[in-house]
Scaffold this motif. Sequence first.
Motif, PDB file in Angstrom:
ATOM      1  N   ALA A  79       0.832  -1.211   0.000  1.00 21.85           N
ATOM      2  CA  ALA A  79       0.000   0.000   0.000  1.00 21.85           C
ATOM      3  C   ALA A  79       0.862   1.254   0.000  1.00 21.85           C
ATOM      4  O   ALA A  79       0.588   2.219  -0.735  1.00 21.85           O
ATOM      5  CB  ALA A  79      -0.927  -0.012   1.219  1.00 21.85           C
ATOM      6  N   VAL A  80       1.921   1.249   0.812  1.00 23.72           N
ATOM      7  CA  VAL A  80       2.803   2.416   0.869  1.00 23.72           C
ATOM      8  C   VAL A  80       3.574   2.567  -0.443  1.00 23.72           C
ATOM      9  O   VAL A  80       3.728   3.677  -0.964  1.00 23.72           O
ATOM     10  CB  VAL A  80       3.773   2.312   2.063  1.00 23.72           C
ATOM     11  N   VAL A  81       4.062   1.441  -0.983  1.00 26.21           N
ATOM     12  CA  VAL A  81       4.790   1.492  -2.259  1.00 26.21           C
ATOM     13  C   VAL A  81       3.884   2.066  -3.347  1.00 26.21           C
ATOM     14  O   VAL A  81       4.320   2.864  -4.185  1.00 26.21           O
ATOM     15  CB  VAL A  81       5.301   0.093  -2.658  1.00 26.21           C
ATOM     16  N   SER A  82       2.613   1.695  -3.331  1.00 25.95           N
ATOM     17  CA  SER A  82       1.665   2.214  -4.325  1.00 25.95           C
ATOM     18  C   SER A  82       1.513   3.731  -4.219  1.00 25.95           C
ATOM     19  O   SER A  82       1.445   4.438  -5.229  1.00 25.95           O
ATOM     20  CB  SER A  82       0.304   1.534  -4.137  1.00 25.95           C
ATOM     21  N   VAL A  83       1.492   4.247  -2.979  1.00 27.25           N
ATOM     22  CA  VAL A  83       1.386   5.699  -2.785  1.00 27.25           C
ATOM     23  C   VAL A  83       2.641   6.401  -3.295  1.00 27.25           C
ATOM     24  O   VAL A  83       2.563   7.443  -3.962  1.00 27.25           O
ATOM     25  CB  VAL A  83       1.158   6.025  -1.292  1.00 27.25           C
ATOM     26  N   VAL A  84       3.814   5.830  -3.014  1.00 30.68           N
ATOM     27  CA  VAL A  84       5.069   6.430  -3.475  1.00 30.68           C
ATOM     28  C   VAL A  84       5.119   6.424  -5.001  1.00 30.68           C
ATOM     29  O   VAL A  84       5.551   7.400  -5.624  1.00 30.68           O
ATOM     30  CB  VAL A  84       6.276   5.674  -2.886  1.00 30.68           C
ATOM     31  N   ARG A  85       4.669   5.332  -5.589  1.00 30.38           N
ATOM     32  CA  ARG A  85       4.653   5.252  -7.059  1.00 30.38           C
ATOM     33  C   ARG A  85       3.728   6.317  -7.648  1.00 30.38           C
ATOM     34  O   ARG A  85       4.044   6.944  -8.667  1.00 30.38           O
ATOM     35  CB  ARG A  85       4.191   3.869  -7.505  1.00 30.38           C
ATOM     36  N   GLU A  86       2.582   6.537  -7.011  1.00 26.90           N
ATOM     37  CA  GLU A  86       1.653   7.562  -7.489  1.00 26.90           C
ATOM     38  C   GLU A  86       2.287   8.952  -7.400  1.00 26.90           C
ATOM     39  O   GLU A  86       2.087   9.797  -8.279  1.00 26.90           O
ATOM     40  CB  GLU A  86       0.358   7.507  -6.676  1.00 26.90           C
ATOM     41  N   LEU A  87       3.058   9.182  -6.332  1.00 24.40           N
ATOM     42  CA  LEU A  87       3.767  10.461  -6.203  1.00 24.40           C
ATOM     43  C   LEU A  87       4.743  10.642  -7.366  1.00 24.40           C
ATOM     44  O   LEU A  87       4.830  11.730  -7.958  1.00 24.40           O
ATOM     45  CB  LEU A  87       4.519  10.499  -4.872  1.00 24.40           C
ATOM     46  N   PHE A  88       5.479   9.572  -7.689  1.00 22.42           N
ATOM     47  CA  PHE A  88       6.394   9.665  -8.835  1.00 22.42           C
ATOM     48  C   PHE A  88       5.623  10.021 -10.108  1.00 22.42           C
ATOM     49  O   PHE A  88       6.043  10.886 -10.885  1.00 22.42           O
ATOM     50  CB  PHE A  88       7.136   8.340  -9.041  1.00 22.42           C
ATOM     51  N   GLU A  89       4.495   9.340 -10.346  1.00 17.98           N
ATOM     52  CA  GLU A  89       3.732   9.566 -11.581  1.00 17.98           C
ATOM     53  C   GLU A  89       3.248  11.011 -11.676  1.00 17.98           C
ATOM     54  O   GLU A  89       3.181  11.571 -12.778  1.00 17.98           O
ATOM     55  CB  GLU A  89       2.551   8.597 -11.672  1.00 17.98           C
ATOM     56  N   GLN A  90       2.920  11.614 -10.544  1.00 13.27           N
ATOM     57  CA  GLN A  90       2.492  13.014 -10.553  1.00 13.27           C
ATOM     58  C   GLN A  90       3.615  13.913 -11.059  1.00 13.27           C
ATOM     59  O   GLN A  90       3.394  14.815 -11.876  1.00 13.27           O
ATOM     60  CB  GLN A  90       2.057  13.438  -9.149  1.00 13.27           C
ATOM     61  N   PHE A  91       4.812  13.673 -10.599  1.00 11.59           N
ATOM     62  CA  PHE A  91       5.940  14.496 -11.049  1.00 11.59           C
ATOM     63  C   PHE A  91       6.358  14.136 -12.478  1.00 11.59           C
ATOM     64  O   PHE A  91       6.797  15.013 -13.224  1.00 11.59           O
ATOM     65  CB  PHE A  91       7.118  14.347 -10.079  1.00 11.59           C
ATOM     66  N   TRP A  92       6.216  12.877 -12.847  1.00  8.84           N
ATOM     67  CA  TRP A  92       6.530  12.485 -14.228  1.00  8.84           C
ATOM     68  C   TRP A  92       5.595  13.200 -15.204  1.00  8.84           C
ATOM     69  O   TRP A  92       6.029  13.672 -16.257  1.00  8.84           O
ATOM     70  CB  TRP A  92       6.403  10.972 -14.374  1.00  8.84           C
ATOM     71  N   ALA A  93       4.319  13.282 -14.865  1.00  8.86           N
ATOM     72  CA  ALA A  93       3.345  13.928 -15.745  1.00  8.86           C
ATOM     73  C   ALA A  93       3.655  15.404 -15.930  1.00  8.86           C
ATOM     74  O   ALA A  93       3.382  15.983 -16.987  1.00  8.86           O
ATOM     75  CB  ALA A  93       1.931  13.750 -15.184  1.00  8.86           C
ATOM     76  N   GLY A  94       4.241  16.045 -14.916  1.00 11.98           N
ATOM     77  CA  GLY A  94       4.552  17.467 -15.020  1.00 11.98           C
ATOM     78  C   GLY A  94       5.965  17.761 -15.494  1.00 11.98           C
ATOM     79  O   GLY A  94       6.370  18.920 -15.546  1.00 11.98           O
ATOM     80  N   SER A  95       6.711  16.732 -15.829  1.00  9.68           N
ATOM     81  CA  SER A  95       8.101  16.923 -16.266  1.00  9.68           C
ATOM     82  C   SER A  95       8.177  16.962 -17.780  1.00  9.68           C
ATOM     83  O   SER A  95       7.177  16.766 -18.471  1.00  9.68           O
ATOM     84  CB  SER A  95       8.976  15.789 -15.713  1.00  9.68           C
ATOM     85  N   TRP A  96       9.357  17.205 -18.312  1.00 12.12           N
ATOM     86  CA  TRP A  96       9.530  17.266 -19.759  1.00 12.12           C
ATOM     87  C   TRP A  96      10.923  16.769 -20.154  1.00 12.12           C
ATOM     88  O   TRP A  96      11.831  16.701 -19.333  1.00 12.12           O
ATOM     89  CB  TRP A  96       9.309  18.693 -20.269  1.00 12.12           C
ATOM     90  N   VAL A  97      11.050  16.415 -21.430  1.00 10.35           N
ATOM     91  CA  VAL A  97      12.343  15.977 -21.950  1.00 10.35           C
ATOM     92  C   VAL A  97      13.196  17.217 -22.200  1.00 10.35           C
ATOM     93  O   VAL A  97      12.771  18.122 -22.933  1.00 10.35           O
ATOM     94  CB  VAL A  97      12.181  15.182 -23.262  1.00 10.35           C
ATOM     95  N   PRO A  98      14.378  17.319 -21.610  1.00  5.78           N
ATOM     96  CA  PRO A  98      15.203  18.519 -21.805  1.00  5.78           C
ATOM     97  C   PRO A  98      15.713  18.622 -23.234  1.00  5.78           C
ATOM     98  O   PRO A  98      15.933  17.611 -23.908  1.00  5.78           O
ATOM     99  CB  PRO A  98      16.362  18.319 -20.812  1.00  5.78           C
TER     100      PRO A  98
END
Length: 315
Positions: A227-246
């Motif tokens: 359950a905790v790993v799933s929350v951490v993964r969701e946090l990563f996905e939030q930042f991945w969605a807002g990131s960009w390829v330099p």
Amino acid sequence: METSTAVYARLLADPGCTLAGLRGELGCGEQEFARALEELQALGLLRPTTATTSGLAAVSVDSAVRRLLADSDRRLAGLLGEARRTREQVEHLHSHYLPLRTAAAHELVRGPDRIAALLEDAARSARTEALSLRPGQDQSEAGLAGKLARERIALAHRVALRTVYPAAALHQPAVLAHVQALTAAGASIRVAHTLPLWLIVVDTRLAVLPAPGEPPGTAAVVVRDPAVVSVVRELFEQFWAGSWVPSELLGRAAPDDRHREVLRLLAAGLTDQAIGRKLEISDRTVRRLVADLTTALGAQSRFQAGVHATRLGWI
């Protein structure tokens, strides 16, 4: 090969001949004759003996083959024995030591060496994906080399590797070279303006986070609770969605005037048809230009392409 065959045939027919006499009879050079003898001994067709003048005895092909097969069998038996011993050691580790490590849903790991060993373990065990946010990247040569080696292990297993770095980190030549090497190896790299913390997620079964209240890089918390790993993964996905390829990883410089104008009109909210009329080009050409831009920017949508382009200063 012809010399080897002639030497073998002669020694087989006349075991009492001398090597000097045989070489003279065949009319070959000293080095050629020596290579022929080495080849025959390697094949098992000649063996040392005190019973002949030459000090060598020719062995029948059947005998040489049987000996080669016997040697191969011995080597195979040795390898099988080694494999059996290794399997027994692995089973011993699993039965006696693995439960000690996995019994707790959370584990505190202290010390850079132990953290590096933990991350290498995670890279070797990864099977589907490895995700990470990397603020405070270690920019030392040893640190970057170790990270690259670990992530190449995961990539060799065809693991999907996605990492987000702070955009400012790529201003350091060593970090830029590092992410370029990772990209070339098959990793997906993006950047963001800010990242809240360092984290790693492996296969939805393990997460690694910084230990609260500890100096950066000195301690980490390993989480195995699903359950905790799933929350951490969701946090990563939030930042991945807002990131960009330099832009440094795009393989191209800033867009040309035509692409830049399309970006400007996209940001203004115009449709493909309206952009086509404005630039006096076909709808098909507009769609191609938009596809070029979204691919180059690593964007998933027209809106995201506009956001990334703004961050890069393209519009």
